[in-house]
Write an enzyme that holds these catalytic residues in place. Structure first.
Site, mmCIF file in Angstrom:
data_model
loop_
_atom_site.group_PDB
_atom_site.id
_atom_site.type_symbol
_atom_site.label_atom_id
_atom_site.label_comp_id
_atom_site.label_asym_id
_atom_site.label_seq_id
_atom_site.Cartn_x
_atom_site.Cartn_y
_atom_site.Cartn_z
ATOM 1 N N THR A 29 0.854 -1.183 0.000
ATOM 2 C CA THR A 29 0.000 0.000 0.000
ATOM 3 C C THR A 29 0.891 1.235 0.000
ATOM 4 O O THR A 29 1.740 1.396 0.871
ATOM 5 C CB THR A 29 -0.913 -0.007 1.244
ATOM 6 O OG1 THR A 29 -1.524 -1.297 1.354
ATOM 7 C CG2 THR A 29 -2.009 1.016 1.124
ATOM 8 N N LYS A 141 4.491 -9.282 3.330
ATOM 9 C CA LYS A 141 3.184 -8.617 3.432
ATOM 10 C C LYS A 141 2.205 -9.437 2.582
ATOM 11 O O LYS A 141 1.811 -9.028 1.488
ATOM 12 C CB LYS A 141 3.297 -7.167 2.943
ATOM 13 C CG LYS A 141 2.168 -6.259 3.412
ATOM 14 C CD LYS A 141 2.478 -4.802 3.100
ATOM 15 C CE LYS A 141 1.272 -3.909 3.298
ATOM 16 N NZ LYS A 141 1.069 -3.536 4.713
ATOM 17 N N GLU A 173 4.279 -5.806 16.496
ATOM 18 C CA GLU A 173 3.854 -4.696 15.638
ATOM 19 C C GLU A 173 2.436 -4.308 16.004
ATOM 20 O O GLU A 173 1.819 -4.935 16.849
ATOM 21 C CB GLU A 173 3.905 -5.131 14.164
ATOM 22 C CG GLU A 173 3.006 -6.334 13.861
ATOM 23 C CD GLU A 173 3.233 -6.955 12.479
ATOM 24 O OE1 GLU A 173 4.110 -6.492 11.731
ATOM 25 O OE2 GLU A 173 2.505 -7.921 12.157
#
Lengths: 276, 276
Positions: A29, A141, A173
């Site tokens: 993204t 990812k 995270e």
């Protein structure tokens, strides 16, 4: 939202696509400013790495750049998402190595984050949902995101982000971001060798910190160590840097180091964009 | 292949569907004989459980049964797959609890497994790809299947299945099946409380074994314990029961217990089908 599937304007994918069947794919993204995707070379490079890790064919930066151009011009800030799946084919879980990946490139308006998130900081919580440990998938990812979905489902609007720990209890995270702490002048962030996402804003922050002469450590961090941090902040390529003002009941000041690193990461990206 | 998406003949799903974006969904695969889906009530019940675990709305057995009827009649053996996703919506990973799930119901021809798989047994290998441990997802037949894809990618046609261990080294299951061993008259199979799929043929085998008066144990099993097993076999709802003839270099006879349990599971399903 404008979407291209394999370079053609479309909103649909085949139900047989392995991305839909098994989450067999990856994504990234990007933040785009006045038609310039930020950190594009890094995003393409991470997509290539992700394909290599999963044994998928990488469609190539040329084809993906052509997709981005075909999205057309857009002024102001936008979010661009590039998703690659292993496409259609194979028998059950078995992938065909020669399979053609599916490319989905989409652009949507930048989220209207309140300015206060940047100036006054955000509120964090601890998620109960753990992250499974598996070095085979760590850092990628990929589109197996059920852990993040379950983590994010633990609160509504009372926090801006939730921290996730691995099954051994180490902080990894946020559900959609990487996390950093500043402690006695050292910048520390969890290792992502066993789970977690190799975030590109994480990487940029590590680079500008080292370039600034800061001591930087990637290591395993326990949740209770965050309470004694001088500064805490979150990163991803869309939000940039969010200082943390509160983690459950503990409060933090918005620190000078966070501001400095955030400004340098911004500057780095502006300079890169100029040379695009 | 015939496919219904939300009850309507279609091959496509929206790229925004959370099943495609995040693998945010579940599925089940049934064997159908002359239009009668085997173990249908169990499959629907497991789908309902999976939805509850993931906080998804379950569309209901009535709607799914109507989808199955709408697929139309098919003679002989077929495979039916029911996939439910959280549908479109939510912000990023955050799910909308009121979201409408997507239903994809498809029918395809039964795979032509060689008869020898049933009579002479299959060849197994050990996969290097581990399964991450996460009780939050354990047992659910969800669509985050990258571990199985990577496991299955480790061999081509030289084996029929590969065994996967968790990150602590315990045997959990095959890439697409559950695994059982018979040892001194006791039936043993790995616990699926930390990872692995709650297979329905696994459950049926456990039930018919107990009904037969066999001692049954679910426990943590080390790979080297399989070498001393008297019999080894694999199960899922499509293959039924596959005796294992070879695990890497170790060979096994096709045992009486495997034959007996397989026959009783078949008979159980035939009786259930008669009352459908």
């Amino acid at each position: 939202m404008r979407v291209l599937v394999n370079g053609v304007a479309s909103q649909g994918v085949d139900v047989r696509d392995r991305g839909f069947q098994y989450g067999d794919g990856i994504f990234t993204t990007l933040r785009s400013v006045d038609g310039q995707p930020r950190l594009l070379a890094w995003h393409l490079s991470r997509l290539a790495d992700g394909c290599a890790r999963l044994g998928m064919r990488y469609p190539g930066g040329g084809l993906l750049s052509a997709d981005l151009r075909a999205l057309g011009d857009a002024s102001g800030e936008n979010v661009i998402k590039i998703q690659l799946t292993r496409g259609i084919g194979g028998r059950g879980y078995r992938p065909l190595t020669e399979g053609e990946p599916t490319r989905v490139v989409s652009r949507y308006p930048f989220p209207a984050f309140p300015k206060a998130y940047y100036h006054s900081g955000v509120s964090l919580t601890h998620c109960r949902t753990p992250l499974g440990i598996n070095a085979a998938l760590a850092g990628i990812k990929h589109t197996n995101r059920l852990e993040q979905v379950l983590g994010r489902a633990e609160w509504a609007d009372e926090y801006q982000e939730g921290l996730m720990c691995d099954t051994e209890g180490f902080v990894v995270e946020g559900t959609m971001s990487n996390v950093f702490m500043v402690k006695s002048g050292t910048l520390e962030t969890p290792l992502i060798d066993r789970c977690g996402v190799n975030g590109l804003m994480r990487r940029l922050i590590l680079e500008v910190a080292q370039a600034s002469g800061m001591a930087v450590r990637e290591r395993r961090i326990r949740p209770n160590e965050l309470a004694s941090a001088d500064e805490l902040f979150l990163t991803n390529c869309v939000i940039g840097v969010w200082p943390v003002a509160r983690l459950d009941s503990k409060t933090y000041g918005i620190g000078e180091t966070t501001r400095m690193l955030s400004a340098r990461a911004d500057e780095w990206q502006r300079q890169e964009a100029r040379s695009w």
